[in-house]
Design a protein around this motif. Structure first.
Motif, mmCIF file in Angstrom:
data_model
loop_
_atom_site.group_PDB
_atom_site.id
_atom_site.type_symbol
_atom_site.label_atom_id
_atom_site.label_comp_id
_atom_site.label_asym_id
_atom_site.label_seq_id
_atom_site.Cartn_x
_atom_site.Cartn_y
_atom_site.Cartn_z
ATOM 1 N N THR A 1 2.270 119.491 7.225
ATOM 2 C CA THR A 1 2.463 118.138 7.726
ATOM 3 C C THR A 1 1.236 117.302 7.411
ATOM 4 O O THR A 1 0.153 117.834 7.137
ATOM 5 C CB THR A 1 2.706 118.128 9.247
ATOM 6 N N LEU A 2 1.420 116.000 7.439
ATOM 7 C CA LEU A 2 0.334 115.060 7.198
ATOM 8 C C LEU A 2 0.040 114.317 8.497
ATOM 9 O O LEU A 2 0.957 113.823 9.157
ATOM 10 C CB LEU A 2 0.719 114.054 6.105
ATOM 11 N N LEU A 3 -1.216 114.256 8.860
ATOM 12 C CA LEU A 3 -1.618 113.542 10.075
ATOM 13 C C LEU A 3 -2.874 112.745 9.770
ATOM 14 O O LEU A 3 -3.910 113.305 9.393
ATOM 15 C CB LEU A 3 -1.872 114.519 11.222
ATOM 16 N N VAL A 4 -2.769 111.435 9.908
ATOM 17 C CA VAL A 4 -3.891 110.524 9.687
ATOM 18 C C VAL A 4 -4.317 109.954 11.026
ATOM 19 O O VAL A 4 -3.474 109.480 11.808
ATOM 20 C CB VAL A 4 -3.493 109.389 8.718
ATOM 21 N N CYS B 1 -10.591 116.683 22.295
ATOM 22 C CA CYS B 1 -9.151 116.944 22.307
ATOM 23 C C CYS B 1 -8.621 117.025 20.882
ATOM 24 O O CYS B 1 -8.714 116.058 20.117
ATOM 25 C CB CYS B 1 -8.432 115.843 23.083
ATOM 26 N N ASP B 2 -8.061 118.167 20.523
ATOM 27 C CA ASP B 2 -7.480 118.343 19.190
ATOM 28 C C ASP B 2 -6.245 117.445 19.062
ATOM 29 O O ASP B 2 -5.354 117.487 19.912
ATOM 30 C CB ASP B 2 -7.093 119.803 18.990
ATOM 31 N N PRO B 3 -6.148 116.615 18.006
ATOM 32 C CA PRO B 3 -5.019 115.669 17.902
ATOM 33 C C PRO B 3 -3.663 116.344 17.817
ATOM 34 O O PRO B 3 -2.683 115.838 18.352
ATOM 35 C CB PRO B 3 -5.343 114.870 16.637
ATOM 36 N N HIS B 4 -3.577 117.495 17.147
ATOM 37 C CA HIS B 4 -2.294 118.192 17.057
ATOM 38 C C HIS B 4 -1.818 118.655 18.436
ATOM 39 O O HIS B 4 -0.643 118.510 18.785
ATOM 40 C CB HIS B 4 -2.403 119.392 16.103
ATOM 41 N N ARG B 5 -2.742 119.205 19.211
ATOM 42 C CA ARG B 5 -2.364 119.669 20.556
ATOM 43 C C ARG B 5 -2.071 118.492 21.473
ATOM 44 O O ARG B 5 -1.206 118.593 22.351
ATOM 45 C CB ARG B 5 -3.476 120.535 21.133
ATOM 46 N N LEU B 6 -2.769 117.384 21.274
ATOM 47 C CA LEU B 6 -2.489 116.189 22.075
ATOM 48 C C LEU B 6 -1.078 115.671 21.794
ATOM 49 O O LEU B 6 -0.319 115.355 22.725
ATOM 50 C CB LEU B 6 -3.524 115.106 21.767
ATOM 51 N N SER C 1 1.614 107.692 16.955
ATOM 52 C CA SER C 1 1.328 107.688 18.386
ATOM 53 C C SER C 1 0.042 106.913 18.625
ATOM 54 O O SER C 1 -0.969 107.143 17.954
ATOM 55 C CB SER C 1 1.197 109.127 18.909
ATOM 56 N N LEU C 2 0.108 106.006 19.564
ATOM 57 C CA LEU C 2 -1.007 105.105 19.842
ATOM 58 C C LEU C 2 -1.509 105.343 21.261
ATOM 59 O O LEU C 2 -0.768 105.216 22.227
ATOM 60 C CB LEU C 2 -0.549 103.651 19.679
ATOM 61 N N LEU C 3 -2.776 105.718 21.359
ATOM 62 C CA LEU C 3 -3.453 105.842 22.660
ATOM 63 C C LEU C 3 -4.303 104.598 22.867
ATOM 64 O O LEU C 3 -5.196 104.302 22.060
ATOM 65 C CB LEU C 3 -4.329 107.088 22.690
ATOM 66 N N MET C 4 -4.016 103.874 23.940
ATOM 67 C CA MET C 4 -4.744 102.640 24.228
ATOM 68 C C MET C 4 -5.599 102.833 25.469
ATOM 69 O O MET C 4 -5.151 103.462 26.450
ATOM 70 C CB MET C 4 -3.751 101.489 24.442
ATOM 71 N N PHE C 5 -6.807 102.279 25.438
ATOM 72 C CA PHE C 5 -7.751 102.494 26.527
ATOM 73 C C PHE C 5 -8.131 101.171 27.199
ATOM 74 O O PHE C 5 -7.962 100.077 26.638
ATOM 75 C CB PHE C 5 -9.004 103.206 26.002
ATOM 76 N N HIS C 6 -8.671 101.333 28.407
ATOM 77 C CA HIS C 6 -9.022 100.185 29.240
ATOM 78 C C HIS C 6 -10.057 99.280 28.580
ATOM 79 O O HIS C 6 -10.082 98.068 28.818
ATOM 80 C CB HIS C 6 -9.550 100.696 30.594
ATOM 81 N N ASP C 7 -10.912 99.845 27.728
ATOM 82 C CA ASP C 7 -11.967 99.057 27.081
ATOM 83 C C ASP C 7 -11.505 98.410 25.779
ATOM 84 O O ASP C 7 -12.330 97.993 24.964
ATOM 85 C CB ASP C 7 -13.206 99.930 26.830
ATOM 86 N N HIS D 1 -2.525 107.908 15.694
ATOM 87 C CA HIS D 1 -2.185 109.086 14.907
ATOM 88 C C HIS D 1 -0.905 108.788 14.134
ATOM 89 O O HIS D 1 0.130 108.478 14.737
ATOM 90 C CB HIS D 1 -1.954 110.305 15.814
ATOM 91 N N LEU D 2 -0.960 108.870 12.810
ATOM 92 C CA LEU D 2 0.197 108.614 11.964
ATOM 93 C C LEU D 2 0.587 109.922 11.300
ATOM 94 O O LEU D 2 -0.261 110.591 10.682
ATOM 95 C CB LEU D 2 -0.108 107.553 10.898
#
Length: 353
Positions: free
Chosen positions: A11-14, A225-230, A330-336, A342-343
């Motif tokens: 798989t490809l993960l950017v 945090c490993d992106p694949h496991r996340l 998948s988009l992780l958005m933070f308070h700051d 992750h694509l």
């Protein structure tokens, strides 16, 4: 003999990390490059019900149409081209067709028409194309890509007439077809809809309140945090699969990534249908507004899945037909105001942008 079946497909993960406040961030263009979105999933920590503004956006996403047994040459109808393609930015996708076996069609909002055809259909159609990049040795599948906004494809021209004749008289390709339009663009589709059996559909919205949820300890740097496991954990939460790895459970051996914490409550929300990138932009904006509120968790996530059997993937590139059909982000958005994107794409797809 069958040892290769045991190997997990490549798989490809950017991964891309930036800030919404950075004028050079590429998030907007990256969202725009996945044209055909089937599902958007959101996870809001320490939340029990959808915020009113987010719920309003979910309920305002435009409906889409399913046209049954649509002759594909109708997409080249002069009136449809002038009102819906050149000005209306409609988009559409063949429905119920399988990219590895059937003829598949995509009409992108930029006016590009993509046909993924088996060898016999391609030869009958009689227009220029190229072998699929996924089976060039056997040449069993071909891709025809046409810019319907190009002057060479103007009605009455040689290229236009050749394609229309091929679709109408020789190949006579018909398929169930999903069609969407931007806000206020429904009138441009009425002439086409009046000639065929069609139904209108609203996106399907689901929400699920979660309690006492194991959760990775997420910070904006995400160094631990490993992106694949996340992504695996986010997918399990969306599918309502426990990551507790209890000795009494035979369903799943998944575990929450370390280091982890525990949330007393969370809200999982999903919307399914033929969703436009503009709809995703609006949902992202509302989640950002939610994170700006006091007394909320410092992060939220949004995951977008493309149609598995779409003939196009990122930016109109050909979609894989061999192993799997994944293409999502998948988009992780933070308070700051920072985010991590992750694509992902399947085993043989073009690398995401």
């Amino acid at each position: 003999m069958f040892g290769g079946l045991e190997r997990t497909p490549r798989t490809l993960l950017v991964c891309d990390r930036s800030s919404f406040l950075d004028e050079k961030n590429r998030l907007s263009s990256q969202v725009e490059q996945l044209h055909f979105n089937y599902k958007v999933s959101m996870l809001l920590p320490e939340c029990s019900s959808a915020p009113s503004h987010l719920e309003a956006v979910l309920n305002s996403i435009d409906s889409f149409y399913l046209i049954r047994k649509l002759p594909i040459h109708e997409l080249l109808d002069k009136h449809f081209l002038e009102t819906a393609v050149h000005q209306g930015r409609v988009s559409g996708l063949s429905y119920g067709t399988r990219i590895d076996e059937d003829n598949c069609v995509a009409l992108m909002p930029n006016g590009h028409l993509s046909l993924s055809l088996d060898k016999d259909s391609f030869e009958v159609l009689g227009v220029e194309g190229k072998p699929s990049r996924f089976n060039q040795r056997s040449n069993s599948r071909f891709v025809v890509s046409v810019d319907l906004t190009d002057s060479a494809m103007a009605p009455g021209g040689r290229g236009y007439q050749r394609l229309v004749t091929g679709l109408r008289s020789r190949l006579q390709l018909k398929t169930d077809f999903l069609l969407s339009h931007p806000p206020g663009g429904g009138a441009s589709l009425q002439a086409l809809l009046s000639r065929y059996d069609w139904s209108e559909h609203r996106p399907e919205i689901r929400s699920h309140a979660l309690k006492d949820l194991s959760c990775p300890l997420l910070t904006s740097d995400l160094q631990s945090c490993d992106p694949h496991r996340l992504l695996e954990w986010l997918g399990a939460v969306d599918a309502h699969v426990s990551c507790e790895n209890s000795s009494s459970s035979f369903l799943s051996s998944l575990v929450c990534p370390e280091p982890k914490t525990r949330m007393s409550r969370a809200l999982s929300v999903s919307v399914c249908g033929l969703l436009r990138p503009q709809d995703v932009h609006r949902l992202i904006q509302q989640i950002r507004c939610y994170l700006d509120q006091p007394l909320v968790e410092n992060w939220a996530s949004l995951t977008v899945h493309g149609f598995v059997d779409s003939p196009v993937s990122w930016g109109g590139e050909e979609h894989g037909v061999l192993k799997g059909g994944d293409h999502f982000y998948s988009l992780l958005m933070f308070h700051d105001h920072t985010y991590q994107l992750h694509l992902a794409a399947g085993a043989h797809d073009t690398c995401p942008p």
